[in-house]
Design an enzyme around this catalytic site. Structure first.
Site, mmCIF file in Angstrom:
data_model
loop_
_atom_site.group_PDB
_atom_site.id
_atom_site.type_symbol
_atom_site.label_atom_id
_atom_site.label_comp_id
_atom_site.label_asym_id
_atom_site.label_seq_id
_atom_site.Cartn_x
_atom_site.Cartn_y
_atom_site.Cartn_z
ATOM 1 N N THR A 39 0.820 -1.219 0.000
ATOM 2 C CA THR A 39 0.000 0.000 0.000
ATOM 3 C C THR A 39 0.846 1.259 0.000
ATOM 4 O OG1 THR A 39 -1.850 -1.080 1.069
ATOM 5 C CG2 THR A 39 -1.686 1.286 1.396
ATOM 6 N N TYR A 53 -8.163 0.467 -3.214
ATOM 7 C CA TYR A 53 -7.109 1.055 -4.057
ATOM 8 C C TYR A 53 -6.287 -0.091 -4.647
ATOM 9 C CZ TYR A 53 -4.767 -0.139 0.242
ATOM 10 O OH TYR A 53 -4.331 -0.831 1.337
ATOM 11 N N SER A 86 1.567 -7.734 -0.646
ATOM 12 C CA SER A 86 2.339 -8.655 0.208
ATOM 13 C C SER A 86 1.609 -9.949 0.559
ATOM 14 C CB SER A 86 2.783 -7.962 1.495
ATOM 15 O OG SER A 86 1.705 -7.837 2.403
ATOM 16 N N THR A 119 1.515 -4.300 4.202
ATOM 17 C CA THR A 119 1.368 -4.541 5.651
ATOM 18 C C THR A 119 0.783 -5.916 5.962
ATOM 19 O OG1 THR A 119 -0.823 -3.540 5.648
ATOM 20 C CG2 THR A 119 1.065 -2.095 6.148
ATOM 21 N N ASP A 120 0.159 -6.549 4.988
ATOM 22 C CA ASP A 120 -0.498 -7.830 5.291
ATOM 23 C C ASP A 120 0.480 -8.879 5.804
ATOM 24 O OD1 ASP A 120 -3.125 -7.907 2.705
ATOM 25 O OD2 ASP A 120 -2.754 -6.629 4.448
ATOM 26 N N LYS A 192 0.006 -7.358 12.882
ATOM 27 C CA LYS A 192 -1.031 -6.456 12.368
ATOM 28 C C LYS A 192 -2.298 -6.775 13.146
ATOM 29 C CE LYS A 192 -3.083 -4.778 8.039
ATOM 30 N NZ LYS A 192 -3.066 -4.854 6.556
ATOM 31 N N GLU A 313 -2.030 -28.572 27.560
ATOM 32 C CA GLU A 313 -3.279 -29.109 26.992
ATOM 33 C C GLU A 313 -3.100 -30.453 26.300
ATOM 34 O OE1 GLU A 313 -6.244 -26.646 28.289
ATOM 35 O OE2 GLU A 313 -6.397 -28.403 26.997
HETATM 36 N N1 DGL Z 1 -2.538 -5.931 -0.355
HETATM 37 C C1 DGL Z 1 -2.059 -5.498 0.937
HETATM 38 C C2 DGL Z 1 -0.541 -5.712 1.036
HETATM 39 O O1 DGL Z 1 0.138 -5.503 0.045
HETATM 40 C C3 DGL Z 1 -2.349 -4.050 1.159
HETATM 41 C C4 DGL Z 1 -2.156 -3.702 2.567
HETATM 42 C C5 DGL Z 1 -0.986 -2.763 2.806
HETATM 43 O O2 DGL Z 1 0.086 -2.851 2.189
HETATM 44 O O3 DGL Z 1 -1.158 -1.959 3.715
HETATM 45 O O4 DGL Z 1 -0.094 -6.071 2.126
#
Ligand code: DGL
Length: 356
Positions: A39, A53, A86, A119-120, A192, A313
């Site tokens: 992103t 986006y 990602s 971020t993923d 995240k 467990e």
């Molecule tokens: N498709 C997600 C990624 O590339 C978008 C999220 C982001 O980068 O914040 O991880």
């Protein structure tokens, strides 16, 4: 020809010496930005588009041009290593990235590396690098929750802070870091925690390492677990990683996923159990059968925080299973993949989960 080669080597040696001296003399650090997409490189149809986006559109040179203030804190160069969202990050991408980072950090004229990333899966890439980067120099992974075209996009300030930390002396020896939202987190413990908000990256219980405030990194703690130069893992000669998968657990779950993953060739399996890594009675036989076939089983938890206790467990000694300690399933998978490049011995692997 030989003379020309000697002259080139000598010139490079002199440049390196000068760069090191300049850095030691408090001159601007040399930071390399490795761009992978996400992103932070995303574009939306309007300035208020913060979901829906397209990620991975803007190139590294434009990311750098968009933050002219970078020149005030470092000499920055950029490389476009990948241009992907990602969620599509693969083991092969990780190996390519890790080798490039290690090659750059071995150069005396490089003081730190920043990786721009979706971020993923930032938390996974950061932890993988935390276990395989062979340098004490700072490595900072950074992303954004809003695309570059959005009003109040968080990418530019996140990138500025990341470069600032990557060029700092304070970050040396701290392991791979995730810098976002003015906060500095350790790769091992950060996740995240929100699908869309800019404060999403947290180490909910174990806590952040520090902040970036007033153009300065401020550290208050350091990880107690081994990382970077202190790890036993080396990917320099690897072209692939062992297949390790995750089986998610929930009420009424059956053995289908476990059996399918084993049949598809998993060498290791992370059981993302409920609670303290509990094993449902319908899944336990499939996990034991997998273990008998030589698959390494790690008991983790879907809960996200806390220790999965050995012999709590389930009787791990009897089942010959490993427990994930506080690693969430996606991070336990990374450590198990690297562990399997060294050993299949469950006692040795359990030691690794208590070490990293
Ligand atoms: N498709 C997600 C990624 O590339 C978008 C999220 C982001 O980068 O914040 O991880």
């Amino acid at each position: 020809m030989f003379l020309k080669f000697i002259r080139t080597c000598f010139a490079l040696f002199l440049f390196t010496l000068c760069a090191a001296a300049a850095h030691a003399a408090g001159r601007l650090p040399n930071v390399v930005i490795l761009a992978t997409g996400g992103t932070i490189a995303g574009t939306g149809a309007t300035s208020t588009t913060t979901v829906g986006y397209t990620a991975a559109k803007v190139g590294v040179d434009d990311l750098i041009k968009a933050v002219p203030e970078l020149k005030q804190v470092a000499h920055v160069t950029g490389e476009q290593v990948f241009q992907i969202a990602s969620e599509n990050m693969s083991n092969e991408h990780w190996l390519t990235l890790a080798k490039r980072v290690n090659t750059l950090l071995a150069r005396p004229d490089v003081d730190g590396v920043v990786i721009t990333h979706g971020t993923d899966t930032i938390e996974e890439t950061a932890y993988f690098l935390d276990l395989v980067v062979k340098s004490r120099k700072p490595v900072v992974v950074v992303g954004a929750m809003r695309p570059s075209t959005a009003i109040s996009a968080d990418g530019p300030i996140n990138l500025y802070n990341a470069v600032l930390v990557a060029g700092s002396q304070e970050a040396v020896g701290k392991g791979v870091l995730v810098v976002m939202n003015d906060q500095i987190n350790a790769a091992r413990d950060v996740s995240k925690t929100n699908t869309t908000t800019t404060d999403t990256f947290k180490a909910t219980e174990l806590g952040l390492l520090g902040y970036v405030v007033g153009n300065q990194p401020h550290f208050y703690r350091a990880s107690t677990r081994k990382h970077t130069v202190d790890t036993e893992f080396d990917v320099s000669n690897l072209t692939s990683l062992p297949q390790v998968d995750i089986a998610y657990t929930y009420a009424n779950v059956g053995p289908t996923a476990v059996n399918a993953l084993v049949a598809a060739g998993a060498k290791g399996l992370i059981h993302a159990g409920v609670g303290d890594g509990s094993l449902p009675i319908k899944v336990r036989p499939a996990l034991s059968a997998a273990r008998e076939k030589g698959v390494i089983i790690v008991r983790a938890s879907r809960v996200g925080q806390g220790i999965v206790a050995r012999n709590g467990e389930a009787n791990d000694d009897q089942l010959d299973f490993v427990v994930a300690d506080t690693l969430n399933p996606q991070k336990a998978r990374i450590l198990l993949m690297l562990a399997l490049t060294k050993t299949n011995d469950t006692k040795e692997i359990q030691r690794m989960f208590y070490t990293y």
